[in-house]
Scaffold this motif. Structure first.
Motif, PDB file in Angstrom:
ATOM      1  N   PRO A 166       2.878  18.895   2.285  1.00  0.00           N
ATOM      2  CA  PRO A 166       3.717  18.148   3.367  1.00  0.00           C
ATOM      3  C   PRO A 166       2.550  17.047   3.849  1.00  0.00           C
ATOM      4  CG  PRO A 166       3.148  20.327   4.368  1.00  0.00           C
ATOM      5  CD  PRO A 166       2.901  20.582   2.812  1.00  0.00           C
ATOM      6  N   CYS A 167       1.394  17.213   3.654  1.00  0.00           N
ATOM      7  CA  CYS A 167       0.260  16.169   3.953  1.00  0.00           C
ATOM      8  C   CYS A 167       0.213  15.060   3.412  1.00  0.00           C
ATOM      9  CB  CYS A 167      -0.986  16.834   4.073  1.00  0.00           C
ATOM     10  SG  CYS A 167      -1.007  18.519   5.021  1.00  0.00           S
ATOM     11  N   SER A 168       0.999  15.203   1.911  1.00  0.00           N
ATOM     12  CA  SER A 168       0.906  13.639   1.214  1.00  0.00           C
ATOM     13  C   SER A 168       1.539  12.616   1.820  1.00  0.00           C
ATOM     14  CB  SER A 168       1.434  14.127  -0.035  1.00  0.00           C
ATOM     15  OG  SER A 168       1.052  14.961  -0.837  1.00  0.00           O
ATOM     16  N   MET A 169       0.836  11.404   1.584  1.00  0.00           N
ATOM     17  CA  MET A 169       1.272  10.266   2.258  1.00  0.00           C
ATOM     18  C   MET A 169       1.611   9.275   1.392  1.00  0.00           C
ATOM     19  SD  MET A 169       1.401   8.715   5.371  1.00  0.00           S
ATOM     20  CE  MET A 169       1.849   6.956   5.822  1.00  0.00           C
ATOM     21  N   LYS A 170       2.729   8.558   1.902  1.00  0.00           N
ATOM     22  CA  LYS A 170       3.431   7.461   1.202  1.00  0.00           C
ATOM     23  C   LYS A 170       3.360   6.024   2.029  1.00  0.00           C
ATOM     24  CE  LYS A 170       5.360   5.352  -2.251  1.00  0.00           C
ATOM     25  NZ  LYS A 170       4.643   5.359  -3.695  1.00  0.00           N
ATOM     26  N   PHE A 171       2.355   5.157   1.781  1.00  0.00           N
ATOM     27  CA  PHE A 171       1.904   3.975   2.433  1.00  0.00           C
ATOM     28  C   PHE A 171       3.071   3.104   2.277  1.00  0.00           C
ATOM     29  CE2 PHE A 171      -2.255   6.103   2.164  1.00  0.00           C
ATOM     30  CZ  PHE A 171      -2.402   6.102   3.655  1.00  0.00           C
ATOM     31  N   PRO A 172       3.794   2.504   3.192  1.00  0.00           N
ATOM     32  CA  PRO A 172       4.792   1.186   3.059  1.00  0.00           C
ATOM     33  C   PRO A 172       3.993   0.175   2.725  1.00  0.00           C
ATOM     34  CG  PRO A 172       4.421   1.762   5.198  1.00  0.00           C
ATOM     35  CD  PRO A 172       3.698   2.678   4.576  1.00  0.00           C
ATOM     36  N   LEU A 173       4.632  -0.684   1.879  1.00  0.00           N
ATOM     37  CA  LEU A 173       4.097  -1.815   1.494  1.00  0.00           C
ATOM     38  C   LEU A 173       4.476  -3.129   2.496  1.00  0.00           C
ATOM     39  CD1 LEU A 173       4.533  -1.955  -2.542  1.00  0.00           C
ATOM     40  CD2 LEU A 173       2.297  -1.783  -1.353  1.00  0.00           C
ATOM     41  N   PRO A 174       3.887  -4.201   2.710  1.00  0.00           N
ATOM     42  CA  PRO A 174       3.928  -5.014   3.826  1.00  0.00           C
ATOM     43  C   PRO A 174       5.060  -5.958   2.933  1.00  0.00           C
ATOM     44  CG  PRO A 174       1.810  -4.701   3.815  1.00  0.00           C
ATOM     45  CD  PRO A 174       2.440  -3.942   2.780  1.00  0.00           C
ATOM     46  N   CYS A 175       4.745  -6.033   1.700  1.00  0.00           N
ATOM     47  CA  CYS A 175       5.765  -6.866   0.885  1.00  0.00           C
ATOM     48  C   CYS A 175       6.269  -5.848  -0.335  1.00  0.00           C
ATOM     49  CB  CYS A 175       5.239  -8.035   0.303  1.00  0.00           C
ATOM     50  SG  CYS A 175       6.412  -9.072  -0.675  1.00  0.00           S
ATOM     51  N   THR A 176       7.514  -5.591  -0.243  1.00  0.00           N
ATOM     52  CA  THR A 176       7.853  -4.587  -1.284  1.00  0.00           C
ATOM     53  C   THR A 176       7.902  -5.323  -2.875  1.00  0.00           C
ATOM     54  OG1 THR A 176      10.239  -5.327  -0.822  1.00  0.00           O
ATOM     55  CG2 THR A 176       9.397  -3.437   0.274  1.00  0.00           C
ATOM     56  N   GLU A 177       7.894  -6.468  -3.052  1.00  0.00           N
ATOM     57  CA  GLU A 177       7.853  -6.967  -4.438  1.00  0.00           C
ATOM     58  C   GLU A 177       6.495  -7.367  -4.710  1.00  0.00           C
ATOM     59  OE1 GLU A 177      10.057 -10.681  -3.759  1.00  0.00           O
ATOM     60  OE2 GLU A 177      12.046  -9.822  -3.549  1.00  0.00           O
ATOM     61  N   ASN A 178       5.610  -7.113  -3.864  1.00  0.00           N
ATOM     62  CA  ASN A 178       4.271  -7.175  -4.141  1.00  0.00           C
ATOM     63  C   ASN A 178       3.334  -5.878  -3.954  1.00  0.00           C
ATOM     64  OD1 ASN A 178       1.602  -8.048  -4.802  1.00  0.00           O
ATOM     65  ND2 ASN A 178       1.333  -9.353  -2.998  1.00  0.00           N
ATOM     66  N   HIS A 179       2.954  -5.390  -5.164  1.00  0.00           N
ATOM     67  CA  HIS A 179       2.448  -3.776  -4.996  1.00  0.00           C
ATOM     68  C   HIS A 179       0.873  -4.200  -4.600  1.00  0.00           C
ATOM     69  CE1 HIS A 179       5.700  -1.681  -6.544  1.00  0.00           C
ATOM     70  NE2 HIS A 179       5.945  -2.507  -7.736  1.00  0.00           N
ATOM     71  N   ASN A 180       0.354  -5.287  -4.539  1.00  0.00           N
ATOM     72  CA  ASN A 180      -1.127  -5.620  -4.103  1.00  0.00           C
ATOM     73  C   ASN A 180      -0.931  -6.280  -2.905  1.00  0.00           C
ATOM     74  OD1 ASN A 180      -1.971  -4.956  -6.773  1.00  0.00           O
ATOM     75  ND2 ASN A 180      -1.425  -6.809  -7.427  1.00  0.00           N
ATOM     76  N   SER A 181      -0.036  -6.069  -2.039  1.00  0.00           N
ATOM     77  CA  SER A 181      -0.022  -6.646  -0.793  1.00  0.00           C
ATOM     78  C   SER A 181      -0.720  -5.771   0.416  1.00  0.00           C
ATOM     79  CB  SER A 181       1.547  -6.663  -0.419  1.00  0.00           C
ATOM     80  OG  SER A 181       2.178  -5.368  -0.234  1.00  0.00           O
ATOM     81  N   LEU A 182      -1.327  -4.694  -0.004  1.00  0.00           N
ATOM     82  CA  LEU A 182      -2.056  -3.745   1.041  1.00  0.00           C
ATOM     83  C   LEU A 182      -3.541  -4.400   0.916  1.00  0.00           C
ATOM     84  CD1 LEU A 182      -0.323  -0.226   1.209  1.00  0.00           C
ATOM     85  CD2 LEU A 182      -0.516  -1.950   3.039  1.00  0.00           C
ATOM     86  N   GLY A 183      -3.878  -5.412   1.217  1.00  0.00           N
ATOM     87  CA  GLY A 183      -5.284  -5.488   1.313  1.00  0.00           C
ATOM     88  C   GLY A 183      -5.971  -6.178   2.685  1.00  0.00           C
ATOM     89  N   PRO A 184      -7.339  -6.071   2.412  1.00  0.00           N
ATOM     90  CA  PRO A 184      -7.767  -6.434   3.905  1.00  0.00           C
ATOM     91  C   PRO A 184      -7.432  -7.853   4.465  1.00  0.00           C
ATOM     92  CG  PRO A 184      -9.629  -5.781   2.458  1.00  0.00           C
ATOM     93  CD  PRO A 184      -8.131  -5.935   1.653  1.00  0.00           C
TER      94      PRO A 184
END
Length: 298
Positions: A166-184
Motif C-alpha cells: 500500500p506504500c507504492s506511489m504513483k506520481f501524477p504527471l503535470p502534462c499527461t501527454e508528456n511522460h517527461n514532464s516531471l523535470g526540475p
C-alpha cells in the motif's frame, strides 16, 4: 567489468550503489524519493546495488522511525520493514519517472504529505514500481550511475519480484501527454504552501526528521557541512563549529599574547641595555649605532 559512462548516455541497464538501510527501503517500496545533490541522469528502470558497509542498529532504527512517522501523517500505520539488509549485492530495481527540485516536491499538493517530507536534498528522484530480487546477486558497486554487465542483467531479470504494498506511489504527471514532464523546474511553486510546510510540527515528527538526517551525515564527505532544512540539526553542527573556532581562537590568542609579552620583554630589556650603552658611549656614538641598526633591519 562495469564501465561508467561519463557522458550520461546510459544503456537500459543503469545501476546506482546505495548504502543500507536506504537501498532496501527503496526496493521494498517504503522509500519513494531518492535524494541526491545532482539531478537524475536516467529515466526508466534503475537497478539498485547495496554498498558493502553493514548498517548499525541505530541507523536502521532511525530510518524506520522516520518512515513510520511520515506515513502516519497519511493514515498508514501498518508498515512492514525488511527483515534483512544485505550488503555488496544487487537487490532490486525501481522506475525513475521524474526528478524535481527540493522546493518543488515540498510544495506539491498533488502528493501525500509524507512524500513531501521526503524532500530532504537538492534533487529528488521520483521512484515507482519497486521490485526486489529473491536471490540478491553478489557484486561490487561503483560511484555515480553506471552500466551493469549483460551477464548480471540476464541473471537478475529472471529473479525479480514486484512489490505489492500500500506504500507504492504513483506520481501524477503535470502534462499527461508528456511522460517527461516531471523535470526540475516543471512545477509551479506555491509560496503559501511553503509557508504552511514551515509551520511547527509535532515533536515526535521533528525528532524523526532530525534522526534521519543525522543518520545520513555519516556518509557525507564533509561531515561539518550543515544540512539544509533542519534548523535544530544546523544549530547542533554550528555550535560544534563555534566551539572549535572558539578553542582555536583561544589557542591563537594565547600564542599571540605570549609572543607579544616576549616581544615587550625583549624591547624593555633592549631599552635598558641601550640606555646603559648611551651613558657609556655618549650621545654622538649612540646616534651612529641607532642609524646602523635601522639600516640592517630594513
Amino acid at each position: 567489468m562495469r564501465r561508467r559512462n561519463q557522458l550520461g548516455n546510459f544503456s537500459k541497464d543503469p545501476c546506482l550503489t546505495m548504502h543500507q538501510p536506504w537501498a532496501s527501503l527503496l526496493v521494498n517500496g517504503i522509500k519513494r524519493i531518492e535524494g541526491r545533490s545532482w539531478p537524475s541522469p536516467v529515466k526508466g528502470r534503475l537497478w539498485i546495488h547495496a554498498a558493502s558497509k553493514v548498517p548499525d542498529t541505530a541507523t536502521i532504527k532511525a530510518m524506520e522511525n522516520f518512515y513510520r512517522e511520515i506515513y502516519a501523517l497519511d493514515g498508514m500505520t501498518d508498515l512492514h520493514f525488511p527483515e534483512h539488509y544485505p550488503v555488496s549485492r544487487l537487490i532490486g530495481c525501481v522506475e525513475i519517472v521524474g526528478c524535481l527540485r527540493r522546493e518543488e516536491l515540498a510544495s506539491w499538493k498533488a502528493v501525500p504529505e509524507g512524500v513531501r517530507l521526503e524532500a530532504l536534498t537538492d534533487f529528488c528522484w521520483l521512484c515507482e514500481q519497486p521490485q526486489i530480487l529473491l536471490d540478491p546477486l553478489k557484486m561490487r558497486g561503483d560511484q555515480g550511475v553506471y552500466n551493469l554487465e549483460r551477464k548480471i542483467i540476464e541473471a537478475a531479470v529472471s529473479g525479480l519480484l514486484p512489490v505489492e504494498s500500500p506504500c507504492s506511489m504513483k506520481f501524477p504527471l503535470p502534462c499527461t501527454e508528456n511522460h517527461n514532464s516531471l523535470g526540475p523546474g516543471s512545477l509551479h511553486l506555491d509560496k503559501s504552501e511553503n509557508e504552511a510546510l514551515g509551520a511547527e510540527k509535532p515533536s515526535n515528527l521533528i525528532a524523526a526528521i532530525i534522526g534521519a538526517q543525522a543518520a545520513a551525515t555519516q556518509f557525507s564527505k564533509k561531515s561539518t557541512k550543515p544540512l539544509k532544512g533542519t534548523s535544530v540539526d544546523n544549530n547542533m553542527i554550528n555550535n560544534e563549529l563555534v566551539d572549535k573556532l572558539k578553542n582555536t581562537s583561544v589557542e591563537e590568542g594565547r600564542g599571540k599574547a605570549a609572543v607579544e609579552i616576549d616581544s615587550k620583554r625583549n624591547a624593555e630589556g633592549k631599552s635598558i641595555v641601550d640606555a646603559e650603552k648611551q651613558k657609556q658611549l655618549g650621545p654622538k656614538t649612540w646616534r651612529k649605532l641607532d642609524q646602523h641598526s635601522a639600516g640592517s633591519s630594513l
